[in-house]
Design a protein around this motif. Structure first.
Motif, PDB file in Angstrom:
ATOM      1  N   ALA A  69       0.854  -1.189   0.000  1.00 36.92           N
ATOM      2  CA  ALA A  69       0.000   0.000   0.000  1.00 36.92           C
ATOM      3  C   ALA A  69       0.889   1.238   0.000  1.00 36.92           C
ATOM      4  N   LEU A  70       0.633   2.151  -0.949  1.00 37.79           N
ATOM      5  CA  LEU A  70       1.451   3.364  -1.090  1.00 37.79           C
ATOM      6  C   LEU A  70       0.557   4.597  -1.041  1.00 37.79           C
ATOM      7  N   LEU A  71       0.989   5.556  -0.248  1.00 42.16           N
ATOM      8  CA  LEU A  71       0.169   6.738   0.024  1.00 42.16           C
ATOM      9  C   LEU A  71       0.182   7.737  -1.143  1.00 42.16           C
TER      10      LEU A  71
ATOM     11  N   ARG B 157      -0.395  13.901  -5.650  1.00 48.28           N
ATOM     12  CA  ARG B 157       0.984  14.140  -5.215  1.00 48.28           C
ATOM     13  C   ARG B 157       1.609  12.873  -4.640  1.00 48.28           C
ATOM     14  N   LEU B 158       2.878  12.631  -5.011  1.00 44.86           N
ATOM     15  CA  LEU B 158       3.610  11.447  -4.556  1.00 44.86           C
ATOM     16  C   LEU B 158       4.220  11.701  -3.171  1.00 44.86           C
ATOM     17  N   PRO B 159       4.456  10.627  -2.417  1.00 48.14           N
ATOM     18  CA  PRO B 159       4.962  10.756  -1.048  1.00 48.14           C
ATOM     19  C   PRO B 159       6.217  11.617  -0.917  1.00 48.14           C
TER      20      PRO B 159
ATOM     21  N   VAL C 294       3.501  15.657  11.755  1.00 48.39           N
ATOM     22  CA  VAL C 294       2.169  15.297  11.237  1.00 48.39           C
ATOM     23  C   VAL C 294       2.130  13.840  10.801  1.00 48.39           C
ATOM     24  N   ILE C 295       3.314  13.245  10.647  1.00 44.90           N
ATOM     25  CA  ILE C 295       3.379  11.846  10.209  1.00 44.90           C
ATOM     26  C   ILE C 295       2.607  10.935  11.159  1.00 44.90           C
ATOM     27  N   SER C 296       2.481  11.323  12.451  1.00 47.00           N
ATOM     28  CA  SER C 296       1.727  10.397  13.326  1.00 47.00           C
ATOM     29  C   SER C 296       0.257  10.383  12.962  1.00 47.00           C
TER      30      SER C 296
ATOM     31  N   ILE D 113       5.836   1.965   7.695  1.00 47.68           N
ATOM     32  CA  ILE D 113       5.791   2.572   9.022  1.00 47.68           C
ATOM     33  C   ILE D 113       6.975   3.535   9.146  1.00 47.68           C
ATOM     34  N   SER D 114       6.674   4.777   9.440  1.00 52.20           N
ATOM     35  CA  SER D 114       7.725   5.785   9.598  1.00 52.20           C
ATOM     36  C   SER D 114       8.411   5.600  10.951  1.00 52.20           C
ATOM     37  N   PRO D 115       9.729   5.834  11.001  1.00 55.13           N
ATOM     38  CA  PRO D 115      10.452   5.718  12.278  1.00 55.13           C
ATOM     39  C   PRO D 115       9.785   6.528  13.396  1.00 55.13           C
TER      40      PRO D 115
ATOM     41  N   ALA E 196       4.380  -5.573   7.822  1.00 57.59           N
ATOM     42  CA  ALA E 196       4.835  -4.283   8.341  1.00 57.59           C
ATOM     43  C   ALA E 196       6.229  -4.003   7.803  1.00 57.59           C
ATOM     44  N   GLU E 197       6.378  -2.859   7.112  1.00 58.89           N
ATOM     45  CA  GLU E 197       7.682  -2.475   6.556  1.00 58.89           C
ATOM     46  C   GLU E 197       8.327  -1.393   7.418  1.00 58.89           C
ATOM     47  N   PHE E 198       9.513  -1.694   7.906  1.00 60.15           N
ATOM     48  CA  PHE E 198      10.291  -0.722   8.675  1.00 60.15           C
ATOM     49  C   PHE E 198      11.510  -0.342   7.847  1.00 60.15           C
TER      50      PHE E 198
ATOM     51  N   ALA F   4      13.191  -7.402  -4.599  1.00 59.32           N
ATOM     52  CA  ALA F   4      13.810  -6.285  -5.318  1.00 59.32           C
ATOM     53  C   ALA F   4      12.717  -5.313  -5.732  1.00 59.32           C
ATOM     54  N   GLU F   5      12.960  -4.035  -5.461  1.00 59.66           N
ATOM     55  CA  GLU F   5      11.968  -3.000  -5.742  1.00 59.66           C
ATOM     56  C   GLU F   5      12.367  -2.175  -6.948  1.00 59.66           C
ATOM     57  N   ALA F   6      11.375  -1.547  -7.568  1.00 62.88           N
ATOM     58  CA  ALA F   6      11.613  -0.662  -8.715  1.00 62.88           C
ATOM     59  C   ALA F   6      12.330  -1.400  -9.843  1.00 62.88           C
ATOM     60  N   VAL F   7      11.918  -2.641 -10.070  1.00 60.87           N
ATOM     61  CA  VAL F   7      12.438  -3.412 -11.199  1.00 60.87           C
ATOM     62  C   VAL F   7      11.657  -2.985 -12.435  1.00 60.87           C
ATOM     63  N   GLU F   8      12.374  -2.441 -13.412  1.00 63.05           N
ATOM     64  CA  GLU F   8      11.683  -1.821 -14.551  1.00 63.05           C
ATOM     65  C   GLU F   8      11.811  -2.602 -15.846  1.00 63.05           C
TER      66      GLU F   8
ATOM     67  N   GLY G  64       7.671  -3.947  -9.257  1.00 67.05           N
ATOM     68  CA  GLY G  64       8.163  -2.916 -10.167  1.00 67.05           C
ATOM     69  C   GLY G  64       7.307  -2.733 -11.393  1.00 67.05           C
ATOM     70  N   PHE G  65       7.591  -1.633 -12.087  1.00 69.32           N
ATOM     71  CA  PHE G  65       6.813  -1.291 -13.273  1.00 69.32           C
ATOM     72  C   PHE G  65       6.910  -2.369 -14.344  1.00 69.32           C
ATOM     73  N   VAL G  66       7.946  -3.238 -14.280  1.00 68.34           N
ATOM     74  CA  VAL G  66       8.107  -4.277 -15.291  1.00 68.34           C
ATOM     75  C   VAL G  66       6.843  -5.121 -15.418  1.00 68.34           C
TER      76      VAL G  66
HETATM   77  P1  C2E Z   1       8.973   2.509  -0.707  1.00 68.80           P
HETATM   78  O1  C2E Z   1       8.219   2.036   0.482  1.00 68.80           O
HETATM   79  O2  C2E Z   1      10.330   1.966  -0.926  1.00 68.80           O
HETATM   80  O3  C2E Z   1       8.021   2.221  -1.940  1.00 68.80           O
HETATM   81  C1  C2E Z   1       8.456   1.844  -3.212  1.00 68.80           C
HETATM   82  C2  C2E Z   1       8.446   3.008  -4.153  1.00 68.80           C
HETATM   83  O4  C2E Z   1       8.957   2.595  -5.419  1.00 68.80           O
HETATM   84  C3  C2E Z   1       7.039   3.541  -4.445  1.00 68.80           C
HETATM   85  O5  C2E Z   1       7.168   4.950  -4.617  1.00 68.80           O
HETATM   86  C4  C2E Z   1       6.708   2.888  -5.784  1.00 68.80           C
HETATM   87  O6  C2E Z   1       5.725   3.573  -6.520  1.00 68.80           O
HETATM   88  C5  C2E Z   1       8.051   2.962  -6.442  1.00 68.80           C
HETATM   89  N1  C2E Z   1       8.189   2.026  -7.550  1.00 68.80           N
HETATM   90  C6  C2E Z   1       7.644   0.793  -7.685  1.00 68.80           C
HETATM   91  N2  C2E Z   1       8.038   0.198  -8.816  1.00 68.80           N
HETATM   92  C7  C2E Z   1       8.859   1.085  -9.438  1.00 68.80           C
HETATM   93  C8  C2E Z   1       9.610   1.040 -10.665  1.00 68.80           C
HETATM   94  O7  C2E Z   1       9.614   0.062 -11.411  1.00 68.80           O
HETATM   95  N3  C2E Z   1      10.369   2.127 -10.940  1.00 68.80           N
HETATM   96  C9  C2E Z   1      10.426   3.212 -10.132  1.00 68.80           C
HETATM   97  N4  C2E Z   1      11.189   4.235 -10.506  1.00 68.80           N
HETATM   98  N5  C2E Z   1       9.739   3.292  -8.964  1.00 68.80           N
HETATM   99  C10 C2E Z   1       8.973   2.229  -8.634  1.00 68.80           C
HETATM  100  P2  C2E Z   1       6.126   5.971  -3.967  1.00 68.80           P
HETATM  101  O8  C2E Z   1       4.757   5.397  -3.952  1.00 68.80           O
HETATM  102  O9  C2E Z   1       6.357   7.292  -4.624  1.00 68.80           O
HETATM  103  O10 C2E Z   1       6.603   6.031  -2.472  1.00 68.80           O
HETATM  104  C11 C2E Z   1       7.866   6.546  -2.142  1.00 68.80           C
HETATM  105  C12 C2E Z   1       8.184   6.310  -0.689  1.00 68.80           C
HETATM  106  O11 C2E Z   1       7.308   7.047   0.164  1.00 68.80           O
HETATM  107  C13 C2E Z   1       8.017   4.862  -0.258  1.00 68.80           C
HETATM  108  O12 C2E Z   1       9.115   4.121  -0.674  1.00 68.80           O
HETATM  109  C14 C2E Z   1       7.920   5.021   1.248  1.00 68.80           C
HETATM  110  O13 C2E Z   1       9.195   5.197   1.809  1.00 68.80           O
HETATM  111  C15 C2E Z   1       7.165   6.328   1.360  1.00 68.80           C
HETATM  112  N6  C2E Z   1       5.748   6.002   1.608  1.00 68.80           N
HETATM  113  C16 C2E Z   1       4.776   5.657   0.737  1.00 68.80           C
HETATM  114  N7  C2E Z   1       3.606   5.416   1.377  1.00 68.80           N
HETATM  115  C17 C2E Z   1       3.856   5.605   2.697  1.00 68.80           C
HETATM  116  C18 C2E Z   1       3.062   5.506   3.881  1.00 68.80           C
HETATM  117  O14 C2E Z   1       1.871   5.146   3.875  1.00 68.80           O
HETATM  118  N8  C2E Z   1       3.688   5.794   5.074  1.00 68.80           N
HETATM  119  C19 C2E Z   1       5.004   6.155   5.133  1.00 68.80           C
HETATM  120  N9  C2E Z   1       5.541   6.425   6.331  1.00 68.80           N
HETATM  121  N10 C2E Z   1       5.778   6.254   4.038  1.00 68.80           N
HETATM  122  C20 C2E Z   1       5.210   5.985   2.832  1.00 68.80           C
END
Ligand code: C2E
Ligand code: MG
Ligand code: MG
Ligand code: MG
Length: 285
Positions: free
Chosen positions: A60-62, A72-74, A86-88, A118-120, A148-150, A235-239, A257-259
């Motif tokens: 899940a991504l915010l 807007r991206l995180p 405000v993160i809490s 989960i934010s520190p 849970a991701e730390f 592995a994350e962000a595998v394109e 990843g986007f792949v």
């Molecule tokens: P993250 O947790 O490491 O999330 C992975 C990020 O990689 C996500 O960016 C995702 O959209 C992006 N990603 C996935 N596949 C690819 C790819 O193939 N290529 C590229 N270039 N990027 C890819 P996103 O959604 O912009 O989030 C960025 C960061 O913001 C996250 O990194 C995480 O650290 C933080 N975040 C997102 N949602 C939350 C949340 O609910 N709470 C907290 N505390 N942080 C969040």
């Protein structure tokens, strides 16, 4: 003269500080209002096994659906939310939304696992784990559906109390992951002792693996290390397919990843999961 200049700098410093403080107050208020106005959304990105091709979970991504700026991206607001505290509230919103959404999916028969970040700063609050468990219990979500991701640094700096909470959560069925591995510092003795299931490689580690021998050597060593402590490597962000092939050959277990899939809002995500052959039933980890 030196003194005068020093005094001038002192004034400038104060003016800067005041402006910075003002901006901080405004951003803090904007974010707090946005939480209250329900301007946030979750997107979900599938994760695929490199071994079986099955979907093994999602993250899940915010997203902030800003009334003026649009989506807007995180990276444009999480750092500010962390600096201002405000993160809490934002983290509480994410927790509630993950619980409500996954609870709904569970009632619809979906059993796939959903990770959340989960934010520190959230760990500073002693009741965090109690409230997390309460949220999932109230929403009827089994902990086996939750990951849970730390962040690496948060995991390394966690107090014994926090580590015990994480261990208990894991014992009760939740999956525990370290995010962005390779960007912070890792105490390897600590890594061995952590209650941990998965380690997510930071994108910076893998971005050059197609072209750089050194990048491949490092990723291979990191994968050996993680598997050596009996954790799954994600592995994350595998394109590209080429990156996925290299990672598979190196023993990496899972890719996100986007792949094969971008983060999607709920309806699209569920359609995607249904149409993926390996849908809900088989995605139980
Ligand atoms: P993250 O947790 O490491 O999330 C992975 C990020 O990689 C996500 O960016 C995702 O959209 C992006 N990603 C996935 N596949 C690819 C790819 O193939 N290529 C590229 N270039 N990027 C890819 P996103 O959604 O912009 O989030 C960025 C960061 O913001 C996250 O990194 C995480 O650290 C933080 N975040 C997102 N949602 C939350 C949340 O609910 N709470 C907290 N505390 N942080 C969040
Ligand atoms: Mg909603
Ligand atoms: Mg993450
Ligand atoms: Mg990450």
């Amino acid at each position: 003269r030196a003194k005068a200049r020093g005094g001038g700098q002192h004034c400038l410093f104060n003016a800067d500080l005041a402006a910075e403080h003002q901006q901080k107050v405004e951003t803090e208020k904007a974010l707090t209002d946005a939480v209250q106005r329900d301007e946030f959304l979750l997107a979900f990105q599938p994760q695929m096994s490199l071994v079986t091709g099955e979907i093994v979970g999602s993250e899940a991504l915010l997203r902030w659906n800003h009334p003026r700026d649009g989506l807007r991206l995180p990276m444009t607001f999480i750092p500010v939310a962390e600096r201002t505290g405000v993160i809490s509230e934002l983290g509480d919103w994410v927790l509630g939304e993950v619980a409500a959404t996954v609870g709904g999916w569970y009632r619809d028969g979906f059993r796939g696992r959903v990770a959340f970040n989960i934010s520190p700063r959230q760990l500073d609050r002693p009741d965090f784990f109690t409230r997390m468990r309460q949220a999932f219990r109230d929403a009827g979500v089994p902990l086996s559906m939750i990951e849970a991701e730390f962040t690496e640094t948060a995991a390394m700096e966690a107090s014994d109390t926090v580590l015990a909470e994480i261990a208990a959560l894991r014992a009760d069925g939740a999956t525990i992951a370290i995010d962005d591995f390779g960007t912070g510092y890792s105490n390897l003795a600590r890594l061995r002792a952590m209650p941990l299931d998965r380690v997510k490689l930071d994108p910076s580690l893998i971005e050059d693996i197609e072209t750089s021998d050194k990048a491949r050597v490092i990723v291979q060593a990191v994968i050996h290390l993680i598997k050596g402590v009996e954790c799954e490597v994600v592995a994350e962000a595998v394109e590209t397919v080429a990156q996925a092939d290299i990672l598979r050959a190196m023993g990496c277990d899972t890719v996100q990843g986007f792949v094969f899939a971008h983060p999607m809002f709920e309806d699209e995500f569920l359609d995607w999961m249904r149409s993926a052959d390996q849908g809900a039933a088989k995605s139980v980890a």
